[in-house]
Design a protein around this motif. Sequence first.
Motif, mmCIF file in Angstrom:
data_model
loop_
_atom_site.group_PDB
_atom_site.id
_atom_site.type_symbol
_atom_site.label_atom_id
_atom_site.label_comp_id
_atom_site.label_asym_id
_atom_site.label_seq_id
_atom_site.Cartn_x
_atom_site.Cartn_y
_atom_site.Cartn_z
ATOM 1 N N HIS A 24 0.803 -1.215 0.000
ATOM 2 C CA HIS A 24 0.000 0.000 0.000
ATOM 3 C C HIS A 24 0.838 1.268 0.000
ATOM 4 C CE1 HIS A 24 -4.132 -1.706 1.434
ATOM 5 N NE2 HIS A 24 -3.579 -2.437 0.490
ATOM 6 N N ALA A 25 1.889 1.291 0.792
ATOM 7 C CA ALA A 25 2.712 2.502 0.910
ATOM 8 C C ALA A 25 4.016 2.133 1.597
ATOM 9 C CB ALA A 25 1.979 3.587 1.697
ATOM 10 N N VAL A 26 5.000 3.030 1.485
ATOM 11 C CA VAL A 26 6.300 2.858 2.132
ATOM 12 C C VAL A 26 6.667 4.161 2.833
ATOM 13 C CG1 VAL A 26 8.772 2.452 1.789
ATOM 14 C CG2 VAL A 26 7.100 1.160 0.447
ATOM 15 N N GLY A 27 7.139 4.045 4.068
ATOM 16 C CA GLY A 27 7.690 5.186 4.786
ATOM 17 C C GLY A 27 9.173 4.957 5.008
ATOM 18 N N THR A 28 9.982 5.992 4.879
ATOM 19 C CA THR A 28 11.436 5.836 4.996
ATOM 20 C C THR A 28 12.005 6.808 6.015
ATOM 21 O OG1 THR A 28 11.876 7.420 3.201
ATOM 22 C CG2 THR A 28 11.621 5.097 2.590
ATOM 23 N N ALA A 29 13.189 6.471 6.534
ATOM 24 C CA ALA A 29 13.864 7.339 7.500
ATOM 25 C C ALA A 29 15.360 7.104 7.444
ATOM 26 C CB ALA A 29 13.356 7.062 8.920
ATOM 27 N N VAL A 30 16.125 8.174 7.573
ATOM 28 C CA VAL A 30 17.582 8.099 7.732
ATOM 29 C C VAL A 30 17.968 9.002 8.896
ATOM 30 C CG1 VAL A 30 18.071 7.560 5.316
ATOM 31 C CG2 VAL A 30 17.987 9.952 6.059
ATOM 32 N N PRO A 31 19.110 8.727 9.552
ATOM 33 C CA PRO A 31 19.575 9.626 10.620
ATOM 34 C C PRO A 31 19.932 11.002 10.052
ATOM 35 C CG PRO A 31 20.680 7.486 10.698
ATOM 36 C CD PRO A 31 19.971 7.548 9.386
ATOM 37 N N ASP A 32 20.282 11.928 10.936
ATOM 38 C CA ASP A 32 20.501 13.311 10.488
ATOM 39 C C ASP A 32 21.970 13.692 10.343
ATOM 40 O OD1 ASP A 32 21.246 13.436 13.125
ATOM 41 O OD2 ASP A 32 19.690 14.846 13.744
ATOM 42 N N HIS A 33 22.895 12.725 10.550
ATOM 43 C CA HIS A 33 24.312 13.070 10.423
ATOM 44 C C HIS A 33 24.913 12.370 9.205
ATOM 45 C CE1 HIS A 33 28.309 14.348 11.466
ATOM 46 N NE2 HIS A 33 28.740 13.106 11.422
ATOM 47 N N ASP A 34 25.448 13.173 8.279
ATOM 48 C CA ASP A 34 26.055 12.666 7.053
ATOM 49 C C ASP A 34 27.530 12.333 7.325
ATOM 50 O OD1 ASP A 34 26.961 12.112 4.511
ATOM 51 O OD2 ASP A 34 26.140 13.928 3.590
ATOM 52 N N ILE A 35 27.882 11.068 7.177
ATOM 53 C CA ILE A 35 29.235 10.616 7.508
ATOM 54 C C ILE A 35 30.107 10.430 6.264
ATOM 55 C CG2 ILE A 35 28.821 8.113 7.371
ATOM 56 C CD1 ILE A 35 30.427 7.831 9.979
ATOM 57 N N HIS A 36 29.542 10.620 5.076
ATOM 58 C CA HIS A 36 30.232 10.202 3.856
ATOM 59 C C HIS A 36 31.560 10.925 3.652
ATOM 60 C CE1 HIS A 36 30.665 8.324 -0.010
ATOM 61 N NE2 HIS A 36 30.653 9.473 -0.659
ATOM 62 N N ALA A 37 31.551 12.247 3.685
ATOM 63 C CA ALA A 37 32.783 12.999 3.422
ATOM 64 C C ALA A 37 33.849 12.706 4.469
ATOM 65 C CB ALA A 37 32.483 14.495 3.367
ATOM 66 N N ALA A 38 33.453 12.618 5.733
ATOM 67 C CA ALA A 38 34.416 12.330 6.796
ATOM 68 C C ALA A 38 35.024 10.949 6.617
ATOM 69 C CB ALA A 38 33.740 12.437 8.163
ATOM 70 N N PHE A 39 34.194 9.991 6.197
ATOM 71 C CA PHE A 39 34.728 8.649 5.978
ATOM 72 C C PHE A 39 35.744 8.644 4.849
ATOM 73 C CE2 PHE A 39 34.856 4.759 3.540
ATOM 74 C CZ PHE A 39 35.182 3.825 4.516
ATOM 75 N N LEU A 40 35.456 9.346 3.776
ATOM 76 C CA LEU A 40 36.383 9.357 2.641
ATOM 77 C C LEU A 40 37.753 9.880 3.068
ATOM 78 C CD1 LEU A 40 34.141 10.619 -0.314
ATOM 79 C CD2 LEU A 40 34.740 8.265 0.291
ATOM 80 N N GLY A 41 37.771 10.947 3.851
ATOM 81 C CA GLY A 41 39.043 11.480 4.318
ATOM 82 C C GLY A 41 39.770 10.504 5.226
ATOM 83 N N TRP A 42 39.018 9.872 6.124
ATOM 84 C CA TRP A 42 39.618 8.893 7.036
ATOM 85 C C TRP A 42 40.160 7.696 6.258
ATOM 86 C CZ3 TRP A 42 38.342 3.781 7.870
ATOM 87 C CH2 TRP A 42 38.968 3.167 8.971
#
Length: 372
Positions: A24-42
């Motif tokens: 019938h429907a889908v609800g989605t959620a993600v946390p509010d902290h973006d880790i992508h750029a920090a991970f790339l540097g690490w």
Amino acid sequence: MDHRRHGTNRSAGRSDGLITPHLHAVGTAVPDHDIHAAFLGWARSQIPNPREARLFDRMAARSGIGHRWTVLPVREDGGSPIGPGGFYGEAVLPGTAARMAIYAEQAPVLALEAIGALAERVPLDGITHLIVASCTGFVAPGIDQIVARRLGLAPSVERLLIGFMGCYAAIAALRNARHIVRSEPTARVLVVCVELPTLHMQADETLEPLLGQLQFGDGAAAALVAAEPVGLALGRPFATTLPDSHGLIRWDITDTGFVMHLSGEVPGRIAAGLADPDFARAVTGGVPAEGVDGWAVHAGGRSILDAVQGALHLSPDALDASRRVLAANGNMSSATLMFVLSEMLERTVDRGVAIAFGPGLAAEGFSFASAR
């Protein structure tokens, strides 16, 4: 090649006269902290070989990923959990117990956010069954019981917890929901996928593991499956495995979290498998690729999407929904396909195919179409 060695190869049509369950429907959620750029540097700082470090940069730039989100708390100064004072700030990374403590706390919270988003789209009264899929943590009582209690579901609600299946666990969850509704036409099944892969970051100096890690982010999705003809009609499921591939995707439980092994051979093996007509038919449930106007392919990575698109000779925009989900969130394991199906609900689909790849190397999926 004999298609029987690959698994089921059933028709995508309905000929048994039974009720057709609907997503019938889908609800989605993600946390509010973006880790992508920090991970790339690490990650780049971990690679001692300058040539491999440059290659990592090129591969990261071509990953098709712009953001990945994490439940990990930011540092006191507001900085990333990767760095001094953060969860991954010490030379020795946290043990499995510390990671599972965060899973036990945060997985139910993110799952409930997704359920809340679902409740904004459809009423969630009268839930009879709850199915929860998660492969990035363990806790008992399980996530299913925690979610049921916090939602105030009746003790009579039947629960199913699907664990450690990996990226195609959403298929297993929706497949079971379909079976339930076909056998109990008044059933209203709440399906939840919640994954926290960022709890399992591992220090490594080699390219392949770091490239594998940069794919993953945290996310959750919730869906309602019932008999009323609303949303997407769920067709027959299918499943198959790629011969001699069981070691290509693997989770190992260690003292420092779950170690993901994602071989760089996976896209090539998928493309080679799909070049075989029998395997391709098994992977698409027997639906000819040229007749499909809605592809919901698990966004496991840009190279996997490229492999599927090229091997099945799909149009340039056929996997745009999957690519958008990948760019915005990365690979959220089992939750990812549900994000793609959410996009499918926004369009009219006459003949759709949902596919996810995961440990095995297995491919599982189902056919779908917009409700009539």
